[in-house]
Motif scaffolding. Structure first.
Motif, short mmCIF file in Angstrom:
data_model
loop_
_atom_site.label_atom_id
_atom_site.label_comp_id
_atom_site.label_asym_id
_atom_site.label_seq_id
_atom_site.Cartn_x
_atom_site.Cartn_y
_atom_site.Cartn_z
N MET A 1 0.40 -1.15 0.02
CA MET A 1 -0.01 0.02 0.33
C MET A 1 0.94 1.35 0.09
O MET A 1 1.98 1.38 0.30
CB MET A 1 -0.98 -0.29 1.35
N LYS A 2 0.49 2.41 -0.59
CA LYS A 2 1.09 3.97 -0.13
C LYS A 2 0.64 4.73 0.83
O LYS A 2 0.02 4.76 1.08
CB LYS A 2 0.55 3.94 -1.38
N VAL B 1 5.64 6.20 -0.43
CA VAL B 1 6.14 4.98 -0.71
C VAL B 1 5.47 3.65 -0.16
O VAL B 1 4.53 4.42 0.17
CB VAL B 1 7.47 4.67 0.77
N GLU B 2 6.22 2.70 -1.02
CA GLU B 2 5.30 1.80 -0.67
C GLU B 2 5.55 0.67 1.03
O GLU B 2 6.82 0.87 0.60
CB GLU B 2 5.51 0.60 -1.93
N VAL B 3 4.68 0.18 1.83
CA VAL B 3 4.75 -0.02 2.50
C VAL B 3 3.65 -1.48 2.75
O VAL B 3 2.59 -1.47 2.41
CB VAL B 3 4.62 1.20 3.80
N SER C 1 0.61 -3.80 3.88
CA SER C 1 -0.50 -3.54 3.91
C SER C 1 -1.12 -3.94 5.92
O SER C 1 0.25 -4.53 6.50
CB SER C 1 -1.86 -4.56 3.76
N THR D 1 4.38 8.81 8.58
CA THR D 1 2.94 8.59 7.71
C THR D 1 2.16 10.06 7.62
O THR D 1 1.79 9.75 9.22
CB THR D 1 2.34 7.95 7.14
N ASP E 1 -3.14 4.49 2.59
CA ASP E 1 -3.99 3.38 2.18
C ASP E 1 -4.62 2.36 3.02
O ASP E 1 -6.37 2.68 3.16
CB ASP E 1 -4.10 2.14 0.99
N ASN F 1 -2.07 10.60 -5.62
CA ASN F 1 -0.38 10.77 -6.52
C ASN F 1 -0.06 12.74 -6.75
O ASN F 1 0.81 13.14 -7.36
CB ASN F 1 -0.51 10.79 -8.20
N HIS G 1 -6.87 4.49 -4.63
CA HIS G 1 -5.60 3.00 -4.65
C HIS G 1 -5.24 1.73 -3.66
O HIS G 1 -4.87 1.58 -3.87
CB HIS G 1 -4.10 3.60 -3.88
#
Length: 353
Positions: free
Chosen positions: A1-2, A15-17, A19, A57, A122, A317, A352
């Motif tokens: 998730m973003k 960044v992608e982290v 879930s 975050t 997300d 985005n 997303h």
């Protein structure tokens, strides 16, 4: 998730982290729909409010849908629409025990978007007791104003308004200024509004309470409202922090100045006047005394024009454009004047999922 991470001053990146999962029995994982841009977020990014832990975050004004629940959760089920209260309190420390849970001594590491991963993501991991059901007729966008409105209710409570036939003003027509103006209006106080930025001024003119007035200059406003340069004010909410000295010198005996701006700015106030004129200088932050629940009820019942105060909604985005809209140019690493009409700006996160 973003997730939109704060890495340091002027350093923010998606960044992608992984879930999220429920770790404690009372955990609830919320799929975030929208999250509002707050002055706190801007202060963190610019370094004006240096409280956030790098790697956290950002984001704390949000709504969403429940996607996972812990084993002890009974009030919510998967699919429920919810409003997220980001303010933690332990109920046990000295601050909590003396009626100041918004300053809980165990807040560090638990404050959404500051020291605990927030809602520009997300998913968000909430505690069951920090969520409210979002009624079907209330949009996710409207519900996202619950947290900032709860902060204004806290501030208005502190003003201890006992008479409504008073002279009052609000400085700044950003989201907090507009919410304070409406909150005072609902308490029977007809305050005028001051906003020097022509674009914020233009937007605010269309969302004023009945008989509301807005000006670009405080001194001119005082002359037009009361007829001379010698008249005094009973109450002022300064959401900018920059007019505290000017307003303080125009307070009537018994007058109150409420400052809610998170600005590292120093003002000189005459101590003799504070005592001799029975003046009050007050600060306020966060939710207190069920103000979060009270704020949601005001939005739910249409007391506050929440939908009209949301001026823009950007996709996740487009976060750079969203922050630039409120004067925070992350790409250029500078603050800039607001250049088009706006008030509350939101990021839409749900695309997303």
């Amino acid at each position: 998730m973003k997730a939109l991470k704060f890495n340091g001053v002027w350093d923010v990146s998606p960044v992608e982290v992984p879930s999220l999962q429920c770790l404690d029995p009372d955990d609830v994982i919320v799929s975030v729909e929208v999250c509002g841009l707050c002055g706190t977020d801007v202060g963190i990014i610019t370094g004006d409010y240096s409280v956030a832990i790098p790697g956290t975050t950002l984001g704390h004004e949000s709504t969403g849908k429940v996607v996972k629940i812990g084993t002890a959760v009974t009030r919510f089920k998967v699919g429920d629409r919810v409003v997220i209260n980001p303010t933690y309190s332990c109920s046990e420390c000295r601050m909590c025990q003396t009626g100041n849970p918004n300053h809980c001594e165990r807040k560090h590491g638990t404050e959404a978007g500051v020291s605990y991963n927030g809602t520009f993501a997300d998913q968000y991991c909430a505690k069951e007791n920090s969520l409210l059901h979002l009624d079907d007729h209330v949009s996710f966008e409207e519900g996202a104003l619950t947290e900032p409105l709860s902060c204004t209710i806290t501030g208005v409570d502190k003003l201890n308004i006992t008479h409504t036939d008073i002279r009052a003003c609000v400085i700044g027509a950003g989201p907090m200024g507009m919410l304070y103006l409406w909150s005072l209006h609902l308490r029977g106080v007809n305050a005028f509004l001051v906003e020097k930025n022509e674009h914020r001024h233009r937007f605010a003119k269309g969302v004023l309470p009945e008989e509301g007035r807005i000006y670009k200059d405080f001194e001119k406003a005082m002359r037009e409202e009361y007829g001379s340069d010698d008249e005094r004010l009973d109450l002022c909410v300064d959401t900018t922090g920059y007019l505290s000295e000017v307003v303080f010198n125009r307070l009537a005996p018994g007058g109150k100045l409420l400052n809610v701006a998170l600005k590292d700015y120093t003002a000189k106030l005459n101590v003799l006047k504070i005592a001799d004129k029975s003046l009050s200088v007050i600060g306020s932050i966060d939710s207190l005394n069920q103000s979060f629940e009270r704020a949601y009820v005001m939005i739910r019942d249409g007391k506050i024009p929440a939908a009209k105060l949301v001026s823009h909604t950007f996709n996740f985005n487009d976060y750079l454009q969203a922050f630039s809209m409120v004067g925070c140019d992350i790409a250029a690493k500078r603050q800039k004047p607001i250049t088009e009409p706006n008030c509350k700006v939101l990021l839409r996160i749900s695309s997303h999922q």
